[in-house]
Write a protein that holds these residues in place. Structure first.
Motif, PDB file in Angstrom:
ATOM      1  N   ILE A 156       1.600  80.730  -2.618  1.00  0.00           N
ATOM      2  CA  ILE A 156       0.313  80.267  -3.130  1.00  0.00           C
ATOM      3  C   ILE A 156      -0.734  81.286  -2.702  1.00  0.00           C
ATOM      4  CG2 ILE A 156      -1.420  78.428  -3.024  1.00  0.00           C
ATOM      5  CD1 ILE A 156       0.882  76.505  -2.354  1.00  0.00           C
ATOM      6  N   ALA A 157      -1.426  81.884  -3.660  1.00  0.00           N
ATOM      7  CA  ALA A 157      -2.448  82.898  -3.353  1.00  0.00           C
ATOM      8  C   ALA A 157      -3.769  82.212  -2.996  1.00  0.00           C
ATOM      9  CB  ALA A 157      -2.638  83.834  -4.539  1.00  0.00           C
ATOM     10  N   ILE A 158      -4.331  82.576  -1.845  1.00  0.00           N
ATOM     11  CA  ILE A 158      -5.594  81.991  -1.391  1.00  0.00           C
ATOM     12  C   ILE A 158      -6.473  83.060  -0.751  1.00  0.00           C
ATOM     13  CG2 ILE A 158      -4.454  79.781  -0.855  1.00  0.00           C
ATOM     14  CD1 ILE A 158      -4.990  80.538   2.162  1.00  0.00           C
ATOM     15  N   SER A 159      -7.722  82.716  -0.571  1.00  0.00           N
ATOM     16  CA  SER A 159      -8.605  83.474   0.319  1.00  0.00           C
ATOM     17  C   SER A 159      -9.271  82.450   1.225  1.00  0.00           C
ATOM     18  CB  SER A 159      -9.650  84.263  -0.459  1.00  0.00           C
ATOM     19  OG  SER A 159     -10.618  84.818   0.441  1.00  0.00           O
ATOM     20  N   ILE A 166      -7.770  77.100  -2.058  1.00  0.00           N
ATOM     21  CA  ILE A 166      -7.529  76.139  -0.980  1.00  0.00           C
ATOM     22  C   ILE A 166      -7.073  74.792  -1.537  1.00  0.00           C
ATOM     23  CG2 ILE A 166      -8.576  74.904   0.959  1.00  0.00           C
ATOM     24  CD1 ILE A 166      -8.101  77.891   1.437  1.00  0.00           C
ATOM     25  N   SER A 167      -7.633  74.371  -2.681  1.00  0.00           N
ATOM     26  CA  SER A 167      -7.220  73.084  -3.267  1.00  0.00           C
ATOM     27  C   SER A 167      -5.757  73.124  -3.690  1.00  0.00           C
ATOM     28  CB  SER A 167      -8.114  72.738  -4.460  1.00  0.00           C
ATOM     29  OG  SER A 167      -8.035  73.740  -5.459  1.00  0.00           O
ATOM     30  N   ASN A 168      -5.286  74.278  -4.198  1.00  0.00           N
ATOM     31  CA  ASN A 168      -3.865  74.411  -4.553  1.00  0.00           C
ATOM     32  C   ASN A 168      -2.978  74.265  -3.327  1.00  0.00           C
ATOM     33  OD1 ASN A 168      -4.580  74.907  -7.216  1.00  0.00           O
ATOM     34  ND2 ASN A 168      -4.586  77.138  -6.960  1.00  0.00           N
ATOM     35  N   LEU A 169      -3.431  74.851  -2.220  1.00  0.00           N
ATOM     36  CA  LEU A 169      -2.656  74.775  -0.981  1.00  0.00           C
ATOM     37  C   LEU A 169      -2.607  73.343  -0.447  1.00  0.00           C
ATOM     38  CD1 LEU A 169      -1.133  76.018   1.390  1.00  0.00           C
ATOM     39  CD2 LEU A 169      -3.344  76.600   2.425  1.00  0.00           C
TER      40      LEU A 169
END
Length: 451
Positions: A156-159, A166-169
């Motif tokens: 899952i790509a985040i910063s 962050i919501s995907n995570l």
């Protein structure tokens, strides 16, 4: 003493989400983002995080502990350095993990350290969520597929810094967590205890002794503890949230950067605690810095206990408890009501007495007194020692009432608050403490004009 040990911040929470990765991939930034706090110190220096940080996160559907761990590096098992003890904190965190967030740096790409961590996590593959951090813009999106060779699926790509993805995570994390039943969670509010003091007085070792586990790293190197480490302990039907803080040095000695952030967090934990345990080293009793910290604690109206640590060295020092008490009282004249305990965090002696003293101080700090008893005490105190009448205008005292707890606060009605001399204020405070049962906790008196 019957003690039920707990390794997390809430006794009934079984789910632990553990963040793991090599140094400087953004674990602490992600921890702060998910907890919506600045609890973890974020700094470019490798190895900034040394202990596990644990914070409870609760939503309408899930409740879990989020665990930040030190950066993973390979260190031989025979090593006894602070870094090796930090790695031990990682392994302890993984043992209790429900879900593991394996954090990678998408800008740096795959490294040998990432491959080593993947080998460590492969037996727990079903628990792992791969997270590619520092995906600050769409240009990095395709780079996440470079991590497929690790064998944990598409990351899952985040910063974490820019709050991207962050919501995907969180959605992926919540999908794997057991749903919580709020009806089953009914914990009393724990007593928050902060372990305070100069560096190297034994705060981390005391925390480990209280919970009978290596929760904090212990080393003879001053400044080992950087983050504030909190742990839950249930004993004698009392819930204690114990916070181990970084040692506080004199302001002029504090260096910029990590130590400054650590000291700020130590001060903030004093302000948010119920009771502060000020640890003194029996081999170096009552330094100026000890008195400075004690004054800050009492100025914040926190309950306070002075704990003389390393008492196993008493025979070697050649001094008795009575002599120590007398010396400490002479140095801490402003804290003559504060109880003194003697213990050895290393030998685990004096722990039962300390916990009993915590319960005593908190019960007083949280006590409400009936108004008729308050006014009887006020009347008797004024009758025995009337205020001075040497001035043109004399002080007249009418009634008193309690208007708060934690700490106990009292409002005394007088004709003119400006006429209350500090010595008479102290006289009334001492009588209130003595006759109303506040022998071991701070109280506050507020004088207001009678309307």
């Amino acid at each position: 003493m019957s003690t039920e040990k707990k390794s997390n911040t809430m006794p009934d929470i079984k789910s632990n989400v553990v963040i793991i990765g090599r140094p400087n991939v953004g674990k602490s930034t992600l921890f702060n983002r998910l907890t919506k706090t600045r609890k973890a110190i974020v700094h470019f220096t490798e190895g900034t995080t040394r202990d596990r940080l644990i914070t409870k996160i609760a939503t309408s559907n899930v409740t879990y502990n989020l665990v930040d761990t030190p950066g993973y590096i390979y260190i031989p098992k025979s090593s006894e350095t602070i870094a090796s003890k930090s790695q031990g904190q990682i392994h302890q965190g993984l043992k209790s993990a429900t879900i593991i967030l394996f954090l990678l740096d998408i800008q740096t790409g795959l490294t040998n350290e990432d491959i080593t961590i993947a080998s460590l996590l492969r037996p727990m593959k079903e628990k792992v969520i791969l997270v590619a951090n520092k995906s600050d813009n769409s240009n990095y999106e395709m780079s996440k597929f470079d991590f497929l060779e690790l064998g944990f699926g598409t990351p899952i790509a985040i910063s974490a810094y820019h709050n991207i993805g962050i919501s995907n995570l969180t959605n992926a994390t919540y999908a794997l967590l057991p749903k919580s039943n709020s009806k089953l969670i009914n914990n009393p509010t724990p007593i928050k205890i902060t372990l305070s003091g100069r560096p190297n007085t034994g705060k981390s070792m005391l925390l480990n002794s209280l919970i009978n586990s290596e929760r904090s790293i212990v080393s003879e190197v001053p400044g080992t503890t950087r983050d504030s480490i909190d742990t839950m302990l249930v004993t004698n039907n009392t819930s204690l949230q114990i916070v181990d803080t970084a040692g506080i040095r004199r302001r002029g000695k504090i260096t910029k950067g990590i130590e400054k952030f650590s000291s700020m967090r130590s001060i903030n934990n004093i302000l948010s605690s119920h009771i502060c345990i000020l640890l003194l080293d029996s081999t170096e009793i009552a330094t100026n810095q000890d008195m400075h910290i004690a004054d800050y604690i009492l100025s914040s109206s926190r309950g306070m206990i002075i704990a003389i640590n390393k008492w196993d060295l008493a025979t070697e020092i050649g001094i008795s408890k009575d002599e120590i008490r007398k010396y400490v009282r002479s140095k801490f004249k402003f804290a003559n009501f504060v109880p003194i305990c003697f213990l050895s965090a290393l030998k685990k002696t004096g722990i039962s007495e300390l916990i009993e003293t915590i319960q005593l101080v908190y019960s007083q700090w949280n006590t409400t007194i009936e108004n008729n008893l308050i006014n009887d005490t006020l009347l008797e105190s004024v009758y025995k020692t009337p205020p001075s009448t040497k001035r043109t205008k004399s002080l007249k005292i009418y009634t008193a009432e309690q208007d708060g707890i934690c700490p106990p606060r009292f409002t005394i009605k007088v004709n003119d608050p400006e006429l209350v001399h500090f010595s008479y204020h102290r006289h009334l405070e001492n009588d209130f403490r003595r006759f109303l049962g506040f022998t071991h906790c701070p109280i506050k008196l507020n004088f207001k004009p009678k309307v």
